[in-house]
Write an enzyme that holds these catalytic residues in place. Structure first.
Site, mmCIF file in Angstrom:
data_model
loop_
_atom_site.group_PDB
_atom_site.id
_atom_site.type_symbol
_atom_site.label_atom_id
_atom_site.label_comp_id
_atom_site.label_asym_id
_atom_site.label_seq_id
_atom_site.Cartn_x
_atom_site.Cartn_y
_atom_site.Cartn_z
ATOM 1 N N HIS A 92 12.183 0.189 6.152
ATOM 2 C CA HIS A 92 10.778 -0.112 5.864
ATOM 3 C C HIS A 92 10.607 -1.614 5.672
ATOM 4 O O HIS A 92 11.388 -2.253 4.976
ATOM 5 C CB HIS A 92 10.310 0.608 4.606
ATOM 6 C CG HIS A 92 8.890 0.278 4.255
ATOM 7 N ND1 HIS A 92 7.814 0.903 4.857
ATOM 8 C CD2 HIS A 92 8.363 -0.639 3.413
ATOM 9 C CE1 HIS A 92 6.693 0.392 4.379
ATOM 10 N NE2 HIS A 92 6.999 -0.548 3.501
ATOM 11 N N ASP A 171 -0.479 9.172 -3.201
ATOM 12 C CA ASP A 171 -0.454 7.787 -2.752
ATOM 13 C C ASP A 171 -1.684 7.463 -1.935
ATOM 14 O O ASP A 171 -2.282 6.399 -2.086
ATOM 15 C CB ASP A 171 0.791 7.481 -1.926
ATOM 16 C CG ASP A 171 0.726 6.066 -1.365
ATOM 17 O OD1 ASP A 171 0.740 5.129 -2.182
ATOM 18 O OD2 ASP A 171 0.616 5.896 -0.138
ATOM 19 N N ARG A 178 -7.053 1.615 -5.092
ATOM 20 C CA ARG A 178 -6.531 0.268 -5.352
ATOM 21 C C ARG A 178 -7.178 -0.743 -4.420
ATOM 22 O O ARG A 178 -7.492 -1.866 -4.818
ATOM 23 C CB ARG A 178 -5.010 0.242 -5.164
ATOM 24 C CG ARG A 178 -4.252 0.941 -6.294
ATOM 25 C CD ARG A 178 -2.798 1.166 -5.921
ATOM 26 N NE ARG A 178 -2.111 -0.068 -5.615
ATOM 27 C CZ ARG A 178 -1.041 -0.170 -4.827
ATOM 28 N NH1 ARG A 178 -0.529 0.921 -4.271
ATOM 29 N NH2 ARG A 178 -0.479 -1.332 -4.590
ATOM 30 N N SER A 193 4.221 3.145 -4.263
ATOM 31 C CA SER A 193 3.547 3.553 -3.033
ATOM 32 C C SER A 193 4.541 3.650 -1.878
ATOM 33 O O SER A 193 4.601 4.654 -1.164
ATOM 34 C CB SER A 193 2.437 2.536 -2.712
ATOM 35 O OG SER A 193 1.839 2.841 -1.479
ATOM 36 N N LYS A 197 6.465 7.476 -0.419
ATOM 37 C CA LYS A 197 6.306 7.926 0.965
ATOM 38 C C LYS A 197 7.656 8.005 1.671
ATOM 39 O O LYS A 197 7.936 8.950 2.407
ATOM 40 C CB LYS A 197 5.379 6.973 1.727
ATOM 41 C CG LYS A 197 3.912 7.197 1.392
ATOM 42 C CD LYS A 197 3.009 6.254 2.150
ATOM 43 C CE LYS A 197 3.218 4.826 1.680
ATOM 44 N NZ LYS A 197 2.159 3.924 2.157
#
Lengths: 455, 455
Positions: A92, A171, A178, A193, A197
C-alpha cells in the site's frame, strides 16, 4: 452536568467524546461501541465529528489506535483466503504523483508465487489512484464481486479491485465524514483507515510505501516516519508481518503522469525498461513482498528474483493474464495505440540552460488534474488519455530551448492552465543541487531486525 | 487536498474548521459567515460540531470571542429600549444552588429607578433556574410577548421572562448542539452564549455573578476569574459597562433550595429578613446595579440605597407589582401557604456533635433534582413544592441529634435517595475550619478602576 446517582451506566457517545476531549485514553470497549453504533446509524454524524476533531487535536495511544483499527476492520467482512496455499502479501502506498508501482508489483509478486489480493482506491486531489490507472485499459473491470475476486486470485495469483460494500463499512462512513469536517489530517485516523481496509483482505504480510516530499501528504520525513511506525506497530499488534519504506515523493515517480500514460510506463518496467527510479523502487518493494511472502530468504534475494521474472517475461505474462481475467483487452498491453490517446500534445521548453534542481511535485499532480486526468471531487469523471510526460528529472542538465515536458491534452483551455502550472514547477540553477534526495529514506519494521538483512 | 488554482474563493466551512484546528485566528468575517450560515441551516451540524470541538481545544482570541458574541447577538432581534428614560441594567449568574438573587434584585433595582429587562433560563442539572422559581408563584407567566414585556417594563421598571424565539436564535441552535457534543465546557463559548443573550436585551450595563466552588460550574477561582475577565472584556468591546463579581458557591446560598421555598426566602430578604449570606450578596449586587444604572455615585451608596428600599417596603411592593403585572397571584407573596406546599417533610439529624466544616454543594443541588425540584433533561417537568431547608451552614456548631436539614417531598422513594445524598454532604469536625471562604472573592472590571471605589 451531574448525573443522578441512580442513572443506569450504559454506553453514551457524549462520555466518550468528553473523555477524549480531556485527553483521556479510551478503552477497547469504548472505541468499539462508538464505531459500531456509528456504523449502525445509532449515533449521529455531529457527535462523531466532534469526537474526530478531539482525536485530531488530542491524539491516540497505540492501544487506542489498534482498537480503532480492529473495530473498523470488523465492521464488515474479513476475507478468508486461508484456502490459498501461497502466503498473501499486499503493498500500500500513501499516494503520490506518477506512483504506478502497484500495477508492476501485483503481477511481479504473483509470478514469484506470492498471492496478492489488492483492494485499491481512486485518485483524489493531486495524487493518482490505482483504479483509475487500471480502468485506462479498455474493458478492465475493477468492480468484481468477492466471488469473482477469489476466482481471479486463485487462477493467476493476483487480483486488483476497488473497495466493496462489504469491506470495512465503518471506514467508508468515517472517511466521508472526515473529508468534510477537517479531520482527515491525523496520523491515528489515517493509520486506522488504511490498516483496517488492508487487514480485511485476509493478508499475512503488508509492505507499506510511505511517501515524503513536496508531492506527498506528509511533506516532511518526520511525519512520514511517525505514520509508518504507527501502521507497522498496529499491524504487528494484530499478528501481521508489516514493513514500511519511507520513499521519496519530492518529484514525480518515473516520467509519465496520467492514467493511460502510466500503464505504458508500467509495461515498460515489466519489460525490463522504464525509468531507473521507478524500476528501482519496484524491485525494492518486490524484494520485501517476496521476502514477507516466504519465497525469498532475504530482501536482496527477493530483488534478484524480481529481476529474473522481469527478464524472463514471466511478470509481464502475469500482468497480461490478470488483465484478461478481469475483462481487459490484453492487446492494449503490447500495443499502446490500443490505450486511450489524447488528441493533442504540446511541449514545455526550457527558457534557459542549467541544471534541474527541483520539481514542484504537487503542482505537477495538480496540472494533471486540471487536464482532466484526476479529480477534485469524488464524483468527478476522469479522462484516461490526458497527462504529462517528463523529459527531465532532478539532476539533469538542460539546454535553453530543450523540451522539459510534453502535455497530452484534449481541450485547449485546461492545457494552457496546466502549462502555466508546469512552467512554475521547474527550478533550474547554474549548478546541480549539492545534495540529492535518496529514493528510499528509511525502512521501518521489527521484521528488519529479525532478518539481519542488508536493508 | 490541493485546490485547483482557478477555484473560486468563497466562504467554505471546511476552511474555517481547518484554520481553527491548526490554531489560527479567525477573522470577524469568517466567524460571522459561519454563525450566519449555521443559523440559516446552510451548513450541517456535523461541520459546526467539529469546529466547536476545535474551539474547545484551541481556544479563541479576545477579538474572535467578541466577533462570535456579536454574530450571535445579531442573529436575532436586539431590543431597542432607548424609549425608556432610565438606564437599563441586568444581572446574570453563572448558576448555583439556592441562588435566588435575581428575584430580589430585579424589583430592588427597579424600586431605585433602574430599568431591569431580565431574560432568564431554566434549571438544568444540579443548579436551579430563575424561570422555575417564578413559576412557583401561582399564575406567573414567564412567556410574555416582546410587546407585553415592554409594557410590564414601562409600568413597573422590571420584567422577568424566558428566552424568546426572536432573541439570539444562533445561541439556541449552537447551545443545543454543544449540549450533545461535549463542547459546553469552553470559556469562550460560554462567554459568547451568555453575552449575546444579555446584550440582546438592549442594556447599558451588566453585573455578572460568576460562581466558584463545589456547587458551581467553575470549581476553582482561577477558571471563574478567566471567564469573568473574558465576559467583562467582551462587553466592554461592545460599549457596555460590565462588572463581574466572583462569588462563593462552595455551599448553597441562603437556607432554602427548591422553587417555592426559594420564593419564600426571596420575600424574607425583601422584608429585611432572611439569611445573612443571601442578604449580603443581594445588597452587594444591587449596589453595583444601582451604580452602573446611574442612580448611585458609588457601590457603597448603592448598597445603602438598597437597604433603605428594603426597610421602606418599596422593594417588596415592586416585587408584588411585577408579579401581578405578569399574571401571578400577589397574595402568594404575603402568604406562603398560597405557594405550592409539599405533602410531607422529614428531618436529617446529625449523628454527632462538632462544627460543620463543609457542605458538598453539588450533592445538595442533585438531592433537590432527585426530589423532582430540578431537571436532568430539558424536557423534564419540575415539582415546584419540593426542596430542602438547611438549618446549619458552614461554621455552625452542631449537637448530636440536632436537625441539619428538612426535606420537603411528595414521594417516598426520591426522598430516601435525597436523604442519602444529604447525609453524605456534611463534613462535621471537632473544631471549626481554620479558613472560611469569603462570600465575594474578587471584583473584575475596568469600571472598578475608573470609580476609585472601595470595592
Amino acid at each position: 452536568m451531574s448525573q443522578s446517582p441512580a442513572a443506569v451506566q450504559t454506553f453514551r457517545a457524549i462520555d466518550v467524546i468528553r473523555k477524549k476531549r480531556d485527553g483521556g485514553e479510551l478503552s477497547r470497549d469504548e472505541v468499539a461501541s462508538l464505531v459500531n453504533a456509528y456504523t449502525l446509524g445509532e449515533i449521529p454524524d455531529y457527535q462523531v465529528s466532534a469526537w474526530l476533531m478531539a482525536v485530531v487535536l488530542r491524539g491516540m495511544t497505540r492501544a487506542e489506535t489498534a482498537a480503532l483499527t480492529d473495530s473498523m476492520l470488523h465492521s464488515g467482512e474479513v476475507l478468508d483466503l486461508s484456502w490459498l496455499r501461497a502466503k498473501k502479501v499486499d503493498k500500500h502506498s500513501t499516494g503520490g504523483v506518477g506512483d504506478k508501482t502497484s500495477l508492476v508489483l501485483a503481477p511481479l509478486a504473483a509470478a514469484a508465487g506470492v498471492a496478492v489480493p489488492m483492494i485499491s482506491g481512486r485518485g483524489l486531489g493531486h495524487t493518482g489512484g490505482t483504479l483509475d490507472k487500471l480502468e485506462a485499459i479498455p474493458g478492465f473491470n475493477v468492480n468484481l464481486s468477492v466471488t469473482e475476486f477469489r476466482r481471479v486470485l486463485e487462477t493467476c495469483g493476483c487480483a486488483m479491485i476497488g473497495q466493496t460494500a462489504e469491506i470495512a463499512p465503518a471506514d467508508r462512513k468515517l472517511y466521508a465524514l472526515r473529508d468534510v469536517t477537517g479531520t482527515v489530517e491525523s496520523p491515528y485516523l489515517i493509520c486506522a483507515s488504511i490498516m483496517s481496509k488492508k487487514l480485511a483482505e485476509g493478508i499475512d504480510g503488508l509492505v507499506l510505501d510511505v511517501k515524503t516530499g513536496s508531492g506527498a501528504f506528509m511533506k516532511n520525513e518526520k511525519d512520514a516516519a511517525f505514520l509508518a511506525e504507527l501502521m507497522v506497530e498496529t499491524g504487528e499488534r494484530m499478528g501481521k508481518q508489516v514493513v514500511a519504506l519511507i520513499t521519496d515523493m519530492d518529484q514525480p515517480l518515473g516520467r509519465m503522469i496520467g492514467n493511460a500514460l502510466e500503464v505504458v510506463e508500467v509495461v515498460d518496467v515489466l519489460r525490463g525498461e522504464g525509468p531507473e527510479d521507478l524500476r528501482q523502487l519496484c524491485l525494492e518493494l518486490a524484494g520485501w513482498m517476496l521476502h514477507l511472502g516466504g519465497v525469498a530468504d532475504s530482501v536482496e534475494h527477493g530483488k534478484r528474483r524480481g529481476e529474473e521474472l522481469i527478464s524472463s517475461g514471466e511478470a509481464l505474462a502475469k500482468f497480461r493474464q490478470m488483465v484478461e481475467l478481469q475483462g481487459g483487452d490484453p492487446r492494449a498491453i503490447d500495443d499502446p495505440k490500443r490505450l486511450p490517446n489524447a488528441r493533442h500534445t504540446k511541449k514545455i521548453v526550457s527558457p534557459k540552460s542549467g541544471f534541474l534542481v527541483s520539481l514542484q511535485c504537487e503542482h505537477i499532480g495538480t496540472a494533471c488534474v486540471v487536464l482532466g486526468g484526476g479529480r477534485e471531487r469524488k464524483e468527478d469523471p476522469v479522462d484516461p488519455a490526458v497527462g504529462i510526460v517528463l523529459h527531465k528529472k532532478v539532476g539533469d542538465a538542460i539546454f535553453a530551448g530543450e523540451t522539459l515536458a510534453t502535455i497530452h491534452y484534449n481541450a485547449e483551455a485546461p492545457a494552457l492552465r496546466a502549462g502555466q502550472l508546469l512552467e512554475t514547477s521547474y527550478r533550474i540553477a547554474d549548478s546541480p543541487a549539492q545534495k540529492t534526495r535518496p529514493l528510499i529514506h528509511r525502512v521501518i519494521g521489527r521484521v528488519t531486525e529479525k532478518l539481519g538483512d542488508k536493508n
